[in-house]
Design a protein around this motif. Structure first.
Motif, short mmCIF file in Angstrom:
data_model
loop_
_atom_site.label_atom_id
_atom_site.label_comp_id
_atom_site.label_asym_id
_atom_site.label_seq_id
_atom_site.Cartn_x
_atom_site.Cartn_y
_atom_site.Cartn_z
N LEU A 210 0.82 -1.22 0.00
CA LEU A 210 0.00 0.00 0.00
C LEU A 210 0.85 1.27 0.00
CD1 LEU A 210 -2.70 -1.07 2.63
CD2 LEU A 210 -3.01 -0.92 0.16
N GLY A 211 2.15 1.10 0.14
CA GLY A 211 3.06 2.26 0.14
C GLY A 211 2.85 3.17 1.33
N LEU A 212 2.59 2.59 2.49
CA LEU A 212 2.24 3.41 3.67
C LEU A 212 3.43 4.07 4.34
CD1 LEU A 212 -0.42 1.10 5.37
CD2 LEU A 212 -0.84 3.23 4.17
N GLY A 213 4.59 3.42 4.26
CA GLY A 213 5.72 3.95 5.02
C GLY A 213 5.38 3.98 6.50
N ASP A 214 5.54 5.15 7.12
CA ASP A 214 5.23 5.30 8.55
C ASP A 214 3.83 5.88 8.79
OD1 ASP A 214 7.73 4.34 9.29
OD2 ASP A 214 8.65 6.34 9.15
N VAL A 215 3.05 6.03 7.74
CA VAL A 215 1.70 6.60 7.90
C VAL A 215 0.80 5.60 8.61
CG1 VAL A 215 -0.34 7.44 6.67
CG2 VAL A 215 1.94 8.03 5.84
N PRO A 216 0.13 6.00 9.68
CA PRO A 216 -0.78 5.07 10.40
C PRO A 216 -1.94 4.63 9.50
CG PRO A 216 -0.29 7.01 11.74
CD PRO A 216 0.22 7.30 10.36
N LEU A 217 -2.32 3.38 9.64
CA LEU A 217 -3.44 2.82 8.89
C LEU A 217 -4.61 2.55 9.83
CD1 LEU A 217 -4.79 1.51 6.38
CD2 LEU A 217 -3.64 -0.63 7.02
N VAL A 218 -5.77 3.08 9.47
CA VAL A 218 -7.02 2.81 10.19
C VAL A 218 -7.90 1.96 9.29
CG1 VAL A 218 -9.06 3.79 11.32
CG2 VAL A 218 -6.86 5.01 11.41
N VAL A 219 -8.37 0.84 9.80
CA VAL A 219 -9.26 -0.05 9.04
C VAL A 219 -10.64 -0.02 9.68
CG1 VAL A 219 -9.74 -2.44 8.39
CG2 VAL A 219 -7.40 -1.56 8.24
N GLN A 220 -11.64 0.30 8.86
CA GLN A 220 -13.04 0.39 9.32
C GLN A 220 -13.83 -0.75 8.67
OE1 GLN A 220 -15.93 3.04 10.50
NE2 GLN A 220 -16.43 0.88 10.47
N PRO A 247 -2.13 12.85 10.24
CA PRO A 247 -2.17 12.25 8.89
C PRO A 247 -2.28 10.73 9.00
CG PRO A 247 -0.46 13.91 9.04
CD PRO A 247 -0.93 13.69 10.44
N HIS A 248 -3.13 10.13 8.19
CA HIS A 248 -3.35 8.68 8.27
C HIS A 248 -3.94 8.20 6.97
CE1 HIS A 248 -7.26 10.46 9.25
NE2 HIS A 248 -7.81 9.33 8.83
N LYS A 249 -4.02 6.89 6.81
CA LYS A 249 -4.72 6.25 5.71
C LYS A 249 -5.93 5.54 6.29
CE LYS A 249 -5.39 4.15 1.64
NZ LYS A 249 -5.85 4.90 0.44
N LEU A 250 -7.11 5.76 5.72
CA LEU A 250 -8.33 5.08 6.16
C LEU A 250 -8.82 4.19 5.03
CD1 LEU A 250 -10.79 4.63 8.06
CD2 LEU A 250 -11.86 6.62 6.97
N ILE A 251 -9.01 2.90 5.34
CA ILE A 251 -9.61 1.97 4.39
C ILE A 251 -10.91 1.47 5.00
CG2 ILE A 251 -9.36 -0.19 3.12
CD1 ILE A 251 -6.37 0.26 3.06
N VAL A 252 -11.99 1.70 4.28
CA VAL A 252 -13.33 1.37 4.76
C VAL A 252 -13.87 0.17 3.99
CG1 VAL A 252 -15.73 2.19 4.89
CG2 VAL A 252 -13.84 3.76 5.40
N PHE A 253 -14.33 -0.84 4.73
CA PHE A 253 -15.00 -2.00 4.12
C PHE A 253 -16.47 -1.93 4.51
CE2 PHE A 253 -10.58 -3.50 4.65
CZ PHE A 253 -10.29 -3.75 3.31
#
Length: 386
Positions: A210-220, A247-253
């Motif tokens: 996902l190419g996140l690096g150190d960016v926090p990932l939030v999964v919903q 700053p973060h990445k949010l992936i919603v299912f």
């Protein structure tokens, strides 16, 4: 050992995926999985045959059947065809074990087909066979529990040889939601929780993908998607506020059963916010939780066990129509593993605050048995070998 495993889902997909994890634990045996709800997409294990009965779902009050076949309205015809096909399955495969998910603790409307099959098993109509009930940790309580206990005993005791309780008694015991445990004649076995575990390194690999690096990932997530819209909207709105300071990445299912209208609404809420991705479903959900810094979800059995297996901290909004999810979530919150969300927590500003705090948390080690699939296989092997 050959097992016919019956699983009928009527609302979400959790029952099916928990059953699949049990089937994976039975990898050294042949399993015929018989389902009869809405079709669910999943990867079929090599040792499993899947047979779909004519589909049925329930009305929202769980009192009437709704046929799922296009153009079919004759419910009685569907019931008749299901039972006929079910008997043919038993006649063809002649199983050593007939494993039944939930019934008779639930799914009483499906006794039209289960009681005749259980009668055949008792009379060895299809050869020697053991009938076993597979049940989760917390049962839905009825208004008249005395009557419910009597009904369960009447169908369970003469028809089953064992009950598998997919729980760790350190967290929840069966008698807490079924007061008639002392009157159960079949053997009762605690298997531990059934959890779909991520492969070692899967989370790190997904973060790289996902190419996140150190960016926090939030999964919903909200399970199947029949419910949970208010939580989805809250998280989407909160993410916009949170991004200003975190700053973060949010992936919603949204779940496979979210309506097209609802899915389009969620996508519209995410539009213009390039850190938000909205998807219906993923077969790699345990990997996403393993990759995540925070999970936001409902409190269903499978999602909770996925979370425990991944070791990720979670904000959990339990479905309040019955106490199953709230009871489990409360006990996990007491152990420092999740934070329980209530209706008042869904205000976007409040949710953003909880998400910010959650990103700073790591869950306390839970020490719970998550090997329910493997343990179920061992118990069935011992039962059949007698």
């Amino acid at each position: 050992m050959r097992i016919v495993f019956y699983c009928q889902h009527v609302l979400g997909v959790g029952h099916v995926f928990r059953s699949l994890e049990i089937i994976k634990g039975l990898k050294d045996h042949e399993v015929i999985m018989v389902t009869g709800g809405a079709e669910v997409e999943f990867d079929k294990p090599a040792h499993m045959t899947h047979i779909q009965l004519p589909g049925l779902m329930m009305t929202p009050d769980f009192k009437s059947f709704i046929p799922l076949e296009e153009g079919v309205t004759d419910v009685e015809d569907v019931l008749s065809r299901r039972l006929k096909q079910f008997k043919e399955i038993m006649r063809e495969y002649r199983p050593d074990v007939f494993l039944v998910e939930l019934f008779p603790f639930g799914r009483k409307k499906f006794r039209f087909e289960l009681l005749p099959i259980l009668e055949g098993v008792n009379f060895s109509t299809w050869g020697p066979c053991k009938a076993v009930c597979s049940v989760r940790d917390i049962l839905v309580e009825k208004a008249d529990m005395q009557r419910q206990v009597q009904r369960v005993h009447a169908m369970l005791n003469p028809n089953f040889q064992a009950v598998l309780v997919h729980s760790d008694p350190k967290l929840v015991r069966l008698e807490e939601t079924f007061p008639g445990v002392d009157g159960i004649v079949p053997e009762v076995h605690y298997t531990g929780y059934v959890a779909r575990k991520p492969e070692p390194g899967a989370g790190a690999a997904l973060r790289e993908e996902l190419g996140l690096g150190d960016v926090p990932l939030v999964v919903q997530s909200v399970g199947g998607g029949h419910i949970g819209g208010s939580l989805l909207k809250s998280t989407l709105s909160a993410s916009v506020l949170l991004a200003e300071t975190h700053p973060h990445k949010l992936i919603v299912f949204t779940g496979p059963y979210a309506t097209d209208e609802a899915f389009a609404e969620y996508q519209a809420m995410a539009e213009g916010h390039d850190w938000i991705t909205v998807k219906r479903f993923t077969k790699r959900f345990p990997d996403y939780l393993d990759a995540a810094d925070l999970s936001v979800s409902l409190g269903g059995y499978n999602t909770t066990m996925n979370l425990l297996a991944a070791g990720t901290y979670g904000l959990m909004y339990p479905f309040l129509q019955n106490r199953e999810q709230r009871m489990r979530t409360t006990r996990l919150e007491e152990r420092g593993i999740v934070k329980m969300l209530l209706d008042e927590d869904l205000a976007p500003e409040t949710m953003a605050s909880h998400m910010a705090a959650g990103l700073e948390r790591t869950p306390t080690p839970h020490g719970l048995n998550l090997n329910g699939g493997e343990n179920s296989a061992r118990i069935l092997e011992e039962l059949v070998s007698r």
